[in-house]
Enzyme design. Sequence first.
Site, PDB file in Angstrom:
ATOM      1  N   ASP A 180      -0.554  -2.685  12.715  1.00 26.52           N
ATOM      2  CA  ASP A 180      -0.260  -2.164  11.219  1.00 26.52           C
ATOM      3  C   ASP A 180      -1.712  -1.340  11.099  1.00 26.52           C
ATOM      4  O   ASP A 180      -2.150  -1.335  10.039  1.00 26.52           O
ATOM      5  CB  ASP A 180      -0.094  -2.996  10.278  1.00 26.52           C
ATOM      6  CG  ASP A 180       0.355  -2.415   8.831  1.00 26.52           C
ATOM      7  OD1 ASP A 180       0.576  -1.204   8.979  1.00 26.52           O
ATOM      8  OD2 ASP A 180       0.187  -3.108   7.755  1.00 26.52           O
ATOM      9  N   GLY A 216      -2.998  -1.912   5.612  1.00 24.70           N
ATOM     10  CA  GLY A 216      -3.117  -1.695   6.901  1.00 24.70           C
ATOM     11  C   GLY A 216      -4.166  -2.667   7.719  1.00 24.70           C
ATOM     12  O   GLY A 216      -4.894  -3.454   6.961  1.00 24.70           O
ATOM     13  N   ALA A 246       0.861  -1.353  -0.130  1.00 27.81           N
ATOM     14  CA  ALA A 246      -0.095  -0.129  -0.011  1.00 27.81           C
ATOM     15  C   ALA A 246       0.603   1.308   0.061  1.00 27.81           C
ATOM     16  O   ALA A 246       0.191   2.480   0.005  1.00 27.81           O
ATOM     17  CB  ALA A 246      -0.743  -0.012   1.137  1.00 27.81           C
ATOM     18  N   ASP A 291      -4.280 -10.703  12.782  1.00 29.09           N
ATOM     19  CA  ASP A 291      -5.331 -10.266  12.725  1.00 29.09           C
ATOM     20  C   ASP A 291      -6.409 -11.026  11.983  1.00 29.09           C
ATOM     21  O   ASP A 291      -7.653 -10.790  11.640  1.00 29.09           O
ATOM     22  CB  ASP A 291      -5.465  -8.724  12.191  1.00 29.09           C
ATOM     23  CG  ASP A 291      -5.119  -8.697  10.689  1.00 29.09           C
ATOM     24  OD1 ASP A 291      -4.451  -9.805  10.205  1.00 29.09           O
ATOM     25  OD2 ASP A 291      -5.060  -7.621  10.060  1.00 29.09           O
TER      26      ASP A 291
END
Length: 417
Positions: free
Chosen positions: A309, A344, A155, A283
């Site tokens: 992040d 992120g 990104a 995550d």
Amino acid sequence: MKPVNHTQPVTVIRGRVLLGSRVVENSVVAVAGTAIIYAGSETGLPDSLAAAGIAASDVTTLVLAPGQLVAPGLVDVHNHGGYGVDFLSADAVAARSALHRMHAAGTTTVLASLVTASPADLFAGLDMFAGLAETGDVAGIHLEGPFLSAARCGAQDPRWLRSPDADFAEQLITAARGHLRTMTYAPDLPGAPELVDLLIAHSVIPSLGHTAASADDAGASLKRAAFGLASRHGAVAGRRAAVPTVTHLFNGMDPLHHRSPGAVAAALRAARAGTAIVELIADNTHLDPYLVASMFELLGADNIVLVTDAMAAAGLSDGQYRLGPAEVSVSDGVARLQSGALAGGTASMLDLVRNAMAAGVPMEDALHSATTVPARILGMSGRIGTLAAGASADLLLLDANLRLSRVLRRGVWISEG
């Protein structure tokens, strides 16, 4: 124990306490002002208070409910924002608001991360967060770029990527006013070895990432960084020497392949040897839970740091957000650029701890990688991420399912409001 200023209230919390790497029943944590003054068994508390000149009548006691746990405040060393705030584009008021909500959600220490952007935006962000570091709102700054590989930019905005430039790196370091703690760099770029040396000379931890490097090149760079850090910032008072880190392992680098192992293999070998610490974004989006559990088993919690992040959508619902110069769409909690690249995370540090536990990681190990290890990266071992006399009074009260009940930060109970 140092004498306590009697104008400061003394609070004693009794119950299950995470002391070091063990959960200990019938323990206490005593707090005076902004510091922990005692943490240990109930039996040792009276003598400790008496030695500090504290009478029993001066103490307020909080007894935990069955199943509750006292844990250190969590520490996030890779965080780009949250609660609608993108750190790179925010002003100080907005950044403080987001940080307060992160603190109230259990992450009592945050290292502010800035993505690759124009020089003007980077200098403005460095100046602002240097000020927030000076007021104690953040623990410092992490620069994710701009010395990254275009082949693995993720990104990161490719317009502003560049090969390492000593003069520009010096300008970035100077703009941070001593608060730049880590910088992500790609070892496959020309000038990377000199950049590593420059960062270490300024007490900045090199963090390998966003790279298409071969295993040999990545391994050589991590060895150079580890040797340089050990030479300049060796172990002090029995503590481990500083080591380089690896930015969000597996993400932003070539996949591990049996005939082309790449940076992942080099990072694993270095972490297994204790000469690097790898970031894991647990995550359940950036990494499969099975892989997270495998990393803890293979590398050990002491060589892993959990990181969010996080970007502006963290803590909020799906929608359109920003990550530095980029527009990001968040759907089902997953942040992506229009190209489909992950942009992120949206989870909190406490989410990561619970996810790691659900994957099979012992609670003590998950919390260790969210407290003790990031504190060591920041050079703040013994001051944050631990429940011990002399440490900052940052602690969490958690229920049996590790859901947050209350947060104490710098000796003050805080809420999201």
